[in-house]
Design a protein around this motif. Structure first.
Motif, PDB file in Angstrom:
ATOM      1  N   UNK A  51       0.881  -1.278   0.078  1.00 46.47           N
ATOM      2  CA  UNK A  51       0.071  -0.051   0.059  1.00 46.47           C
ATOM      3  C   UNK A  51       0.907   1.270   0.225  1.00 46.47           C
ATOM      4  N   UNK A  52       2.318   1.114   0.197  1.00 43.97           N
ATOM      5  CA  UNK A  52       2.997   2.192   0.090  1.00 43.97           C
ATOM      6  C   UNK A  52       3.844   2.399  -1.054  1.00 43.97           C
ATOM      7  N   UNK A  56       1.803   5.967  -9.089  1.00 48.05           N
ATOM      8  CA  UNK A  56       1.572   5.583 -10.280  1.00 48.05           C
ATOM      9  C   UNK A  56       1.342   3.934 -10.419  1.00 48.05           C
ATOM     10  N   UNK A  57       2.133   3.194  -9.510  1.00 53.20           N
ATOM     11  CA  UNK A  57       1.993   2.068  -9.409  1.00 53.20           C
ATOM     12  C   UNK A  57       0.313   1.496  -8.872  1.00 53.20           C
ATOM     13  N   UNK A  58       0.187   2.170  -7.886  1.00 52.51           N
ATOM     14  CA  UNK A  58      -0.997   1.776  -7.086  1.00 52.51           C
ATOM     15  C   UNK A  58      -2.174   2.333  -8.115  1.00 52.51           C
ATOM     16  N   UNK A  59      -2.054   3.478  -8.791  1.00 55.85           N
ATOM     17  CA  UNK A  59      -3.123   3.871  -9.758  1.00 55.85           C
ATOM     18  C   UNK A  59      -3.284   2.949 -10.900  1.00 55.85           C
ATOM     19  N   UNK A  60      -2.343   2.223 -11.165  1.00 52.79           N
ATOM     20  CA  UNK A  60      -2.550   1.171 -12.301  1.00 52.79           C
ATOM     21  C   UNK A  60      -3.260  -0.027 -11.563  1.00 52.79           C
ATOM     22  N   UNK A  61      -2.921  -0.346 -10.297  1.00 53.79           N
ATOM     23  CA  UNK A  61      -3.594  -1.384  -9.926  1.00 53.79           C
ATOM     24  C   UNK A  61      -5.099  -1.193  -9.549  1.00 53.79           C
ATOM     25  N   UNK A  62      -5.381  -0.115  -8.986  1.00 51.91           N
ATOM     26  CA  UNK A  62      -6.824   0.531  -8.992  1.00 51.91           C
ATOM     27  C   UNK A  62      -7.573   0.015 -10.115  1.00 51.91           C
ATOM     28  N   UNK A  63      -6.930   0.566 -11.232  1.00 54.13           N
ATOM     29  CA  UNK A  63      -7.833   0.613 -12.274  1.00 54.13           C
ATOM     30  C   UNK A  63      -7.981  -0.860 -13.036  1.00 54.13           C
ATOM     31  N   UNK A  64      -6.952  -1.798 -12.652  1.00 57.02           N
ATOM     32  CA  UNK A  64      -6.952  -3.238 -12.840  1.00 57.02           C
ATOM     33  C   UNK A  64      -7.944  -4.008 -12.009  1.00 57.02           C
TER      34      UNK A  64
END
Length: 258
Positions: A51-52, A56-64
């Motif tokens: 979660x930290x 950019x990476x967290x935004x990608x996984x949120x869309x996924x």
């Protein structure tokens, strides 16, 4: 050794419907349980680390995670299944009839292989009531409020992981190793739920197991009844692909002679 004695020895080893001995199933269960307990020990660490990740990476996984909603798997397959039942009632040529029948059978199989374990996962989440990681600092990683009626207390198991791996296995059963890349997508989708603070590692692990077992069980039920999969072929080979191959060969031949 006489053939009759070999058959007698074979009869002494009872097999499950999937062809595995009860001993093998028992060992697998205890191995799964051991790994599950280990994932609980890693729940807090993996949650804090993932979660930290950078924004950019967290935004990608949120869309996924949004793309991986079960509706994207269930609605199209149910629609194709129903349409195939309707169209199949009309007089059709041999090849087209098998094409419609195969499309309906495979769509129905995917719908049930994903929908049944997904439904079980949804029931368990409400009944168990495990708090999601967003409440980790307040209540810890092992807080349970069964039947809370609050999405924050519906974390175990992961529904996304359940349906993602059920879908991956369903496609694998239908099309074989040529489509094994779907497991990469299932893994990324399951990982996304940890990155998104929606589930712990143990939630995802159990969801993965639930989806896998559910897909295997549905395949066995189809195979036993000779629906879609050959009942007598080890590995439950999809017998509906042959008409599709014939149709493709006919189209290819028609184009080459045009």
């Amino acid at each position: 050794m006489p053939k009759s004695k070999i058959n007698a020895n074979a009869a002494q080893k009872p097999l499950s419907s999937a062809g595995f001995s009860p001993k093998w199933v028992g060992v697998s269960f205890f191995l799964f349980l051991a790994v599950f307990l280990l994932t609980i020990l890693w729940d807090r660490t993996t949650t804090e680390q993932l979660t930290n990740w950078p924004e950019r990476e967290r935004a990608f996984f949120a869309v996924l995670a949004r793309v991986g909603e079960s509706d994207w798997m269930l609605i199209p397959t149910l629609t194709l299944w129903v349409l195939a039942q309707i169209i199949g009632r009309f007089p059709l040529g041999y090849t087209l009839r098998w094409f419609v029948r195969g499309t309906g059978a495979m769509s129905g199989f995917i719908f049930l292989a994903v929908g049944l374990p997904g439904a079980l996962s949804a029931i368990l989440k409400v009944a168990i009531g495990r708090a999601r990681p967003i409440l980790m600092d307040e209540v810890g990683i092992l807080h349970f409020t069964p039947f809370a009626g609050d999405w924050r207390f519906a974390g175990f198991p992961s529904g996304h992981a359940t349906t993602a791996f059920a879908f991956a296995w369903a496609l694998y059963f239908l099309f074989g190793a040529r489509i094994a890349i779907v497991f990469v997508g299932a893994f990324l989708l399951a990982l996304a739920r940890i990155v998104d603070s929606a589930h712990y590692l143990s939630d995802v692990f159990v969801g993965t197991g639930l989806g896998t077992i559910g897909a295997f069980w549905v395949r066995e039920q189809f195979g036993k009844r000779g629906l879609l999969f050959s009942a007598k072929v080890k590995g439950r080979k999809n017998r509906m692909l042959t008409p599709f191959k014939r149709l493709l060969r006919k189209r290819k031949h028609a184009r080459s002679t045009a």
